[in-house]
Design a protein around this motif. Structure first.
Motif, PDB file in Angstrom:
ATOM      1  N   GLN A  89     -13.469  28.554 -34.249  1.00 33.02           N
ATOM      2  CA  GLN A  89     -12.023  28.533 -34.048  1.00 33.02           C
ATOM      3  C   GLN A  89     -11.375  29.808 -34.578  1.00 33.02           C
ATOM      4  OE1 GLN A  89     -11.999  24.997 -36.304  1.00 33.02           O
ATOM      5  NE2 GLN A  89     -11.239  25.931 -38.164  1.00 33.02           N
ATOM      6  N   HIS A 132     -11.082  31.271 -38.891  1.00 32.99           N
ATOM      7  CA  HIS A 132     -11.810  30.131 -39.464  1.00 32.99           C
ATOM      8  C   HIS A 132     -12.170  30.286 -40.931  1.00 32.99           C
ATOM      9  CE1 HIS A 132     -15.135  32.888 -38.784  1.00 32.99           C
ATOM     10  NE2 HIS A 132     -14.835  32.904 -37.495  1.00 32.99           N
ATOM     11  N   TYR A 184      -4.576  28.565 -42.093  1.00 31.81           N
ATOM     12  CA  TYR A 184      -3.740  29.321 -41.160  1.00 31.81           C
ATOM     13  C   TYR A 184      -2.543  29.853 -41.951  1.00 31.81           C
ATOM     14  CZ  TYR A 184      -0.866  30.634 -37.207  1.00 31.81           C
ATOM     15  OH  TYR A 184      -0.084  31.350 -36.327  1.00 31.81           O
ATOM     16  N   CYS A 231      -6.431  32.491 -28.772  1.00 36.04           N
ATOM     17  CA  CYS A 231      -5.288  31.604 -28.922  1.00 36.04           C
ATOM     18  C   CYS A 231      -4.131  31.907 -27.966  1.00 36.04           C
ATOM     19  CB  CYS A 231      -4.828  31.582 -30.371  1.00 36.04           C
ATOM     20  SG  CYS A 231      -3.799  30.130 -30.767  1.00 36.04           S
ATOM     21  N   ALA A 289      -5.926  28.318 -32.867  1.00 38.02           N
ATOM     22  CA  ALA A 289      -5.299  27.570 -33.969  1.00 38.02           C
ATOM     23  C   ALA A 289      -3.938  27.102 -33.464  1.00 38.02           C
ATOM     24  CB  ALA A 289      -5.147  28.443 -35.211  1.00 38.02           C
ATOM     25  N   ASN A 330     -10.540  24.776 -31.145  1.00 35.29           N
ATOM     26  CA  ASN A 330      -9.348  24.681 -31.986  1.00 35.29           C
ATOM     27  C   ASN A 330      -9.713  24.145 -33.366  1.00 35.29           C
ATOM     28  OD1 ASN A 330      -6.597  24.743 -32.624  1.00 35.29           O
ATOM     29  ND2 ASN A 330      -6.209  22.703 -31.785  1.00 35.29           N
ATOM     30  N   ARG A 331      -8.871  24.445 -34.352  1.00 34.25           N
ATOM     31  CA  ARG A 331      -9.061  23.852 -35.672  1.00 34.25           C
ATOM     32  C   ARG A 331      -8.446  22.455 -35.688  1.00 34.25           C
ATOM     33  NH1 ARG A 331      -7.627  28.535 -38.679  1.00 34.25           N
ATOM     34  NH2 ARG A 331      -7.377  27.508 -40.685  1.00 34.25           N
ATOM     35  N   PHE A 355      -3.003  20.380 -36.932  1.00 36.44           N
ATOM     36  CA  PHE A 355      -3.778  20.983 -35.848  1.00 36.44           C
ATOM     37  C   PHE A 355      -4.437  19.883 -35.032  1.00 36.44           C
ATOM     38  CE2 PHE A 355      -3.282  24.393 -38.910  1.00 36.44           C
ATOM     39  CZ  PHE A 355      -2.869  25.421 -38.080  1.00 36.44           C
TER      40      PHE A 355
END
Length: 295
Positions: free
Chosen positions: A43, A46, A50, A154, A179, A217-218, A234
């Motif tokens: 992701q 990572h 974030y 993203c 993210a 994605n996270r 998330f």
């Protein structure tokens, strides 16, 4: 001829320790490799939380040089497991000059290539323009032993132009480390619309270009250090779609996930014969696409 590759994905909930995040990623990479994964996708950003929920120059300390001890860590992991690994790093290019950069490591630990995120958002809880300089490497696929990878990051996933340019340069699949999540004030109905839009637009890139798409994605809640909001939840939902947009895998929204997905890259040839979108493009009429807006 078939060209099957086994793609491993890592959907992870992060903590505030980069060392712990990397350790857990390494454990998952090893497990995926033991089970046959040849390409492993992580992701966005990572190694850390974030951090773009707030604006703080102190958080620029997260940035790492390429090469550095951090890239050496992932290079060694790729070499140890004999896998191609896509990682997402906060790149320190020079003092005060930083990028959101995806780095692809070859099976021997060498750097096959990198991509600097081109589209940089600036929205509440996503203050990325404060941290990231827009990419300057263009939309160039990265050649690896498992295929020609169209790596984007993203916010790039909302732009059909980015996917198209990767396809026109011969990418065999599109990859999006991501993210993205919900802000707590969004209603359940709005949350559902946002998630559906995110999935739909990327499946559209698969269909329009006749290419598989891998979006990782996270997951999990990350608090807002400023306490101005309730943080971001998330939404996970990492997925792999085939060249007609069909789901090959979709992860849950509320927990970590690792998975290996078998993809036949040669299937894109037949899909493009059935739906020859590249053949029928009116390239003589698209000049307006380079304008901000046509009044």
């Amino acid at each position: 001829m078939k060209k099957n590759i086994k793609i491993g994905i890592i959907q992870q909930a992060n903590c505030d320790s980069p060392e712990d995040n990397r350790r857990r990623i390494a454990d998952k990479v090893r497990t995926l490799a033991e089970n046959g994964a040849e390409l492993i996708v992580n992701q966005e950003l990572h190694d850390t939380l974030y951090f773009c929920q707030t604006e703080s120059t102190d958080l620029c300390d997260y940035a790492v040089a390429i090469p550095s001890a951090v890239t050496d860590f992932y290079a060694s992991l790729a070499r140890e497991t004999s896998t191609v690994i896509v990682v997402s790093l906060y790149e320190r290019r020079a003092p005060g000059l930083y990028h959101n950069t995806a780095v692809v490591f070859e099976k021997d630990g060498s750097i096959a290539g990198k991509y600097r995120k081109m589209h940089i958002p600036d929205d509440p809880a996503y203050y990325e323009k404060f941290y990231f300089t827009p990419g300057d490497l263009g939309f160039e696929p990265i050649d690896t032993s498992v295929g020609r990878l169209g790596v984007l990051v993203c916010w790039d996933q909302w732009y059909p132009e980015a996917a198209r340019l990767m396809a026109l340069r011969g990418a065999e699949l599109l990859i999006y480390p991501t993210a993205i999540g919900w802000e707590s004030s969004d209603t359940p109905e709005e949350q559902a619309r946002q998630l559906d839009a995110w999935v739909t637009v990327q499946r559209g890139h698969a269909v329009a270009n006749g290419l598989p798409v891998v979006a990782v994605n996270r997951v999990g809640h990350e608090p807002d250090p400023s306490k101005m909001t309730n943080g971001i939840l998330f939404w996970g939902n990492s997925f792999v779609a085939g060249p007609q947009g069909e789901f090959l895998f979709r992860a849950p929204s509320d927990c970590e996930a690792t998975e290996i997905i078998d993809i036949d890259l040669s299937r894109s040839e037949n899909v493009r014969r059935w739906w020859p979108f590249l053949r029928d493009r009116r390239i003589d009429e698209y000049g307006g696409l380079t304008s901000r807006y046509l009044d």
